[in-house]
Design an enzyme around this catalytic site. Sequence first.
Site, short mmCIF file in Angstrom:
data_model
loop_
_atom_site.label_atom_id
_atom_site.label_comp_id
_atom_site.label_asym_id
_atom_site.label_seq_id
_atom_site.Cartn_x
_atom_site.Cartn_y
_atom_site.Cartn_z
N ASP A 7 0.86 -1.17 0.00
CA ASP A 7 0.00 0.00 0.00
C ASP A 7 0.90 1.23 0.00
OD1 ASP A 7 0.90 0.32 2.62
OD2 ASP A 7 -1.09 0.28 3.52
N CYS A 64 3.03 -3.07 4.13
CA CYS A 64 2.20 -1.91 4.49
C CYS A 64 2.92 -1.21 5.63
CB CYS A 64 0.77 -2.31 4.84
SG CYS A 64 0.52 -3.22 6.37
N THR A 66 2.58 -1.29 8.97
CA THR A 66 2.97 -2.18 10.06
C THR A 66 3.17 -3.62 9.60
OG1 THR A 66 0.68 -2.75 10.58
CG2 THR A 66 1.62 -0.84 11.73
N HIS A 97 9.65 -24.07 9.20
CA HIS A 97 8.63 -24.74 10.00
C HIS A 97 7.23 -24.61 9.44
CE1 HIS A 97 11.27 -24.44 13.88
NE2 HIS A 97 11.94 -24.88 12.83
N HIS A 133 6.28 -30.82 10.87
CA HIS A 133 5.88 -29.54 10.31
C HIS A 133 4.80 -29.73 9.24
CE1 HIS A 133 8.85 -27.64 12.70
NE2 HIS A 133 9.88 -28.17 12.05
#
Length: 142
Positions: A7, A64, A66, A97, A133
């Site tokens: 963004d 973005c 955060t 993992h 996993h």
Amino acid sequence: MIALGCDHGGYPLMKEVIAYLDANGIAYHNYGTFSEESVDYPVYAKLVAHAVADGVCEKGILICGTGIGISIAANKVKGIRAALCGDVFSAKATREHNDANILALGARVTGPGLALEIVKAFLETPFSNDERHIRRIRQIED
């Protein structure tokens, strides 16, 4: 091929990521955005997530401000395991993992030097293929 999306808040860091990919000969498709003009991050998260889920691209990178919102939006797409990483250890661990197929970064949280190290670790670290996993990923997908 790596799917890229961001963004407006992630655009400056995405330019750094693109320069890194270009310098290292890593193919990508940029789904936008292409400026710092305000946009809605779910649009770009979904474009990248569908490109990865549909097999058009092997992995994705989303950015973005955060990294939180864009990763939440990407994870709504079936088959996507988007991981928000703020350090190299997490980027390696999520590949080994979780077989994460999209890396999310927070441009207002992680500086460009560290972000590029995270990108490198994410792209270079293979999935371990350990049975434990694989079992856990199946549980996530069910």
